[in-house]
Design a protein around this motif. Structure first.
Motif, PDB file in Angstrom:
ATOM      1  N   ILE A 189      27.613  46.829 -59.898  1.00 41.57           N
ATOM      2  CA  ILE A 189      27.159  47.162 -58.354  1.00 41.57           C
ATOM      3  C   ILE A 189      28.254  46.191 -57.553  1.00 41.57           C
ATOM      4  O   ILE A 189      28.713  45.133 -58.075  1.00 41.57           O
ATOM      5  N   PRO A 190      29.147  46.894 -56.651  1.00 41.42           N
ATOM      6  CA  PRO A 190      30.074  46.257 -55.794  1.00 41.42           C
ATOM      7  C   PRO A 190      29.661  44.820 -55.387  1.00 41.42           C
ATOM      8  O   PRO A 190      30.469  43.900 -55.700  1.00 41.42           O
ATOM      9  N   TRP A 191      28.228  44.635 -54.927  1.00 39.85           N
ATOM     10  CA  TRP A 191      28.120  43.219 -54.649  1.00 39.85           C
ATOM     11  C   TRP A 191      28.189  42.274 -55.579  1.00 39.85           C
ATOM     12  O   TRP A 191      28.591  41.071 -55.556  1.00 39.85           O
ATOM     13  N   PHE A 192      27.510  42.606 -56.856  1.00 42.33           N
ATOM     14  CA  PHE A 192      27.558  41.698 -58.076  1.00 42.33           C
ATOM     15  C   PHE A 192      29.045  41.557 -58.627  1.00 42.33           C
ATOM     16  O   PHE A 192      29.390  40.538 -58.933  1.00 42.33           O
ATOM     17  N   ARG A 193      29.884  42.582 -58.251  1.00 43.47           N
ATOM     18  CA  ARG A 193      31.054  42.615 -58.681  1.00 43.47           C
ATOM     19  C   ARG A 193      32.051  41.354 -58.074  1.00 43.47           C
ATOM     20  O   ARG A 193      32.691  40.783 -58.516  1.00 43.47           O
ATOM     21  N   ARG A 194      31.850  41.426 -56.687  1.00 49.06           N
ATOM     22  CA  ARG A 194      32.470  40.630 -55.891  1.00 49.06           C
ATOM     23  C   ARG A 194      31.757  39.082 -56.142  1.00 49.06           C
ATOM     24  O   ARG A 194      32.579  38.002 -56.339  1.00 49.06           O
ATOM     25  N   GLY A 195      30.517  39.074 -56.367  1.00 45.65           N
ATOM     26  CA  GLY A 195      30.056  37.744 -56.967  1.00 45.65           C
ATOM     27  C   GLY A 195      30.599  37.044 -58.144  1.00 45.65           C
ATOM     28  O   GLY A 195      30.867  35.935 -58.268  1.00 45.65           O
ATOM     29  N   ASN A 196      30.741  37.926 -58.945  1.00 48.28           N
ATOM     30  CA  ASN A 196      31.478  37.457 -60.380  1.00 48.28           C
ATOM     31  C   ASN A 196      32.744  36.965 -60.043  1.00 48.28           C
ATOM     32  O   ASN A 196      33.332  36.040 -60.809  1.00 48.28           O
ATOM     33  N   GLN A 197      33.631  37.576 -59.160  1.00 45.73           N
ATOM     34  CA  GLN A 197      34.750  37.269 -58.841  1.00 45.73           C
ATOM     35  C   GLN A 197      34.702  35.772 -58.338  1.00 45.73           C
ATOM     36  O   GLN A 197      35.586  35.041 -58.295  1.00 45.73           O
ATOM     37  N   ALA A 198      33.799  35.499 -57.265  1.00 44.61           N
ATOM     38  CA  ALA A 198      33.631  34.303 -56.779  1.00 44.61           C
ATOM     39  C   ALA A 198      33.364  33.131 -57.814  1.00 44.61           C
ATOM     40  O   ALA A 198      33.720  32.188 -57.953  1.00 44.61           O
ATOM     41  N   VAL A 199      32.592  33.631 -58.800  1.00 46.22           N
ATOM     42  CA  VAL A 199      32.275  32.782 -60.363  1.00 46.22           C
ATOM     43  C   VAL A 199      33.526  32.418 -60.805  1.00 46.22           C
ATOM     44  O   VAL A 199      33.826  30.909 -60.944  1.00 46.22           O
ATOM     45  N   GLN A 200      34.453  33.073 -61.023  1.00 45.15           N
ATOM     46  CA  GLN A 200      35.758  32.830 -61.414  1.00 45.15           C
ATOM     47  C   GLN A 200      36.702  32.089 -60.690  1.00 45.15           C
ATOM     48  O   GLN A 200      37.363  31.196 -61.216  1.00 45.15           O
ATOM     49  N   ARG A 201      36.562  32.359 -59.490  1.00 45.97           N
ATOM     50  CA  ARG A 201      37.538  31.743 -58.500  1.00 45.97           C
ATOM     51  C   ARG A 201      37.046  30.174 -58.388  1.00 45.97           C
ATOM     52  O   ARG A 201      37.572  29.137 -58.363  1.00 45.97           O
ATOM     53  N   LEU A 202      35.723  29.945 -58.308  1.00 42.57           N
ATOM     54  CA  LEU A 202      35.221  28.601 -58.223  1.00 42.57           C
ATOM     55  C   LEU A 202      35.602  27.622 -59.681  1.00 42.57           C
ATOM     56  O   LEU A 202      36.017  26.648 -59.465  1.00 42.57           O
ATOM     57  N   ALA A 203      35.347  28.526 -60.571  1.00 43.39           N
ATOM     58  CA  ALA A 203      35.863  27.841 -62.069  1.00 43.39           C
ATOM     59  C   ALA A 203      37.236  27.490 -61.876  1.00 43.39           C
ATOM     60  O   ALA A 203      37.957  26.507 -62.296  1.00 43.39           O
TER      61      ALA A 203
END
Length: 534
Positions: free
Chosen positions: A276-290
């Motif tokens: 789902i696009p909203w979750f996909r963007r959230g997962n990207q945020a997880v990777q960027r924060l790491a």
């Protein structure tokens, strides 16, 4: 005929799918393996985790659960196998030392580099990590960090003094500086970005040896490693990792909302939800924060230093076998410190500012105490000066209570042998939680005016009764290891800022809006600032 045959097959497939989905959710309700069918709650929540997933994604989970407890009472069923208990005494049962309860699979959604102290679900692994990390946050060690904390508060004061002087001339400024405007002898701005800048610079300095530079730049920006693997592989090399810059506060907020929403979904749903696009963007945020932690650790290790800070102490930490942390583990723990050390400090500082501006008599009483303790010396207080100021402590505690930065009920799995909480027995495998937001509004503990910000209650009620219902740092073996640092920061920050400035709300009728991921975050806090004693 062939068309009709195809149409019939398609209809049948949809019907079979619908029946299958219904059975998957209805059969467990009928079997009731944990004996919780009788507990009240939203109809959909009895059959599916989708209800809690939807509520979490809307950003107001704590408020929604609170209203359900007001409607149904002590027990509310939030999901097919999750019961929320709004009883202060349940805190010391559900989260107690030695009760054997484990974190639920909710925490799997917070893993990025590898499991750290916060999201590991293994008791032996948590005990090992906590032994390494907890000594870092002893009061003795935390006091070594005080000069760094005071340095960044001094920078914030110099920036606000600059804006105040410009504001007195009727000038106005940029969005990064809180969209400030000078009028009526004050500078009017959104103080939330500034609290974010301060918190990120402090934790950047303490955790990675250098601030992110947000206070000086008046901008939300941090370097993110483009390749986590390459950066960690080259830890200790002279070359800094390849990075790109992203707004760190925005990334952190997106990550919290994503993980808190993903975490309440069943594990077998999560791979589909990520599409789902909203979750996909959230997962990207997880990777960027790491990637922020990876880049910061790599930069620090590329230029070794004898500086004493959180990272240097993590590097020295050894487990019972005398082993040091590996590179991924070191980075994962540094990431935990980044998240915990920035979010909670900025959210709480902003909430305290709002409540003091909204309650002038409280602000005046606090400033009288600060004037007596601090005098006209250094504008940045020391810990020794403010560590025993009773009204300052009451103001901070009351803000932590009413704002409840960590407001959701943290889920725990009932261990073998079951648990009895609030007079009810729950068998092994049941998921229980105690909602801090609701417990912080328990009228038996806090009085009939529990919804109001009133620091005086901390002097009027029995301390044991209040502490039993006060849970800003959680409880038990999984409680926040950094509470000594958080306490030092908030005492010095609030004392220094309130001693120097007077605050009023730009719009006294405007509600203090928040949005919740894992933590409840202010959305905005527009205030008018005037330097005192001018």
């Amino acid at each position: 005929m062939e068309f009709l045959h195809l149409s019939f097959d398609w209809t049948t497939a949809l019907l079979v799918l619908a029946v299958g989905v219904a059975l998957v959710h209805v059969v467990p309700w009928l079997l009731d393996p944990h004996g919780i069918r009788s507990y009240p709650g939203p109809l959909l929540a009895k059959f599916s985790d989708a209800w809690l997933g939807w509520v979490a994604a809307q950003g107001h989970r704590s408020e929604v659960v609170h209203e359900l407890h007001k409607k149904y009472g002590t027990f509310v069923r939030l999901a097919p196998n999750h019961v929320s208990i709004s009883d202060p005494d349940a805190i010391q049962i559900v989260y107690a030392h030695g009760n054997g309860s484990l974190k639920s699979n909710f925490y799997d959604a917070f893993v990025s580099i590898q499991r750290g102290l916060f999201n590991t679900r293994s008791r032996p692994e948590h005990a090992r990590k906590r032994k390494i990390v907890s000594h870092i946050f002893s009061q003795k060690n935390v006091l070594e960090f005080e000069p760094h904390v005071r340095e960044h508060i001094r920078t914030l004061i110099s920036q606000w003094d600059r804006l105040y002087e410009l504001g007195k001339k009727g000038l106005s400024g940029t969005e990064g500086e809180g969209g400030w405007q000078g009028k009526n002898g004050r500078v009017w701005l959104d103080c939330l970005p500034w609290w974010n800048y301060l918190a990120f610079d402090i934790i950047g300095d303490l955790a990675f040896g250098a601030p992110f530079g947000m206070l000086h730049a008046c901008a939300d920006s941090a370097p993110v490693a483009i390749s986590h693997e390459a950066a960690m592989k080259n830890y200790g090399d002279d070359a800094a990792p390849e990075v790109e810059h992203f707004p760190a506060v925005q990334v952190l907020n997106s990550r919290g909302e994503y993980s808190a929403s993903m975490g309440v979904l069943p594990p077998h749903w999560r791979p589909l939800a990520k599409r789902i696009p909203w979750f996909r963007r959230g997962n990207q945020a997880v990777q960027r924060l790491a990637g922020i932690a990876v880049a910061a650790v790599a930069k620090r290790l590329s230029a070794p230093s004898d500086r004493t800070d959180l990272l240097s102490k993590l590097q020295e930490g050894k487990d019972d076998e005398g082993k040091l942390m590996g590179k991924p583990e070191l980075t994962a723990e540094a990431l935990t410190q980044l998240i915990a050390g920035s979010d909670t400090t900025s959210n709480s500082s902003c909430a305290i500012t709002y409540h003091l501006a909204a309650n002038p008599h409280v602000q005046e009483k606090l400033q009288a105490e600060l004037d007596a303790a601090l005098g006209d010396g250094d504008p940045v207080a020391t810990f020794d000066q403010v560590k025993r100021l009773p009204y300052l402590e009451a103001v901070i505690n009351e803000a932590l209570r009413i704002h409840s930065t960590s407001g959701i009920g943290l889920p725990r799995i009932v261990p073998q042998g079951g648990l009895t909480a609030a007079g009810q027995y729950f068998p092994e495998g049941t998921v229980l939680s105690v909602p801090t937001y609701t417990v912080h509004r328990d009228k038996e503990a806090w009085g009939e005016d529990a919804d109001l910000f009133r620091p005086e209650r901390w002097f009027e009620h029995d301390e044991k009764t209040l502490q039993r219902a006060f849970n800003p740092f959680s409880f038990g073996p999984r409680s926040c290891v950094g509470r000594n640092l958080a306490n030092l920061e908030l005492l010095i920050i609030i004392a220094s800022i309130l001693h120097r400035y007077h605050f009023v709300l730009e719009d006294p009728e405007k509600h203090f809006d928040t949005r919740e991921g894992f933590l409840r975050k202010p959305v905005e806090c527009r205030v008018g600032i005037k330097r005192r004693h001018d």
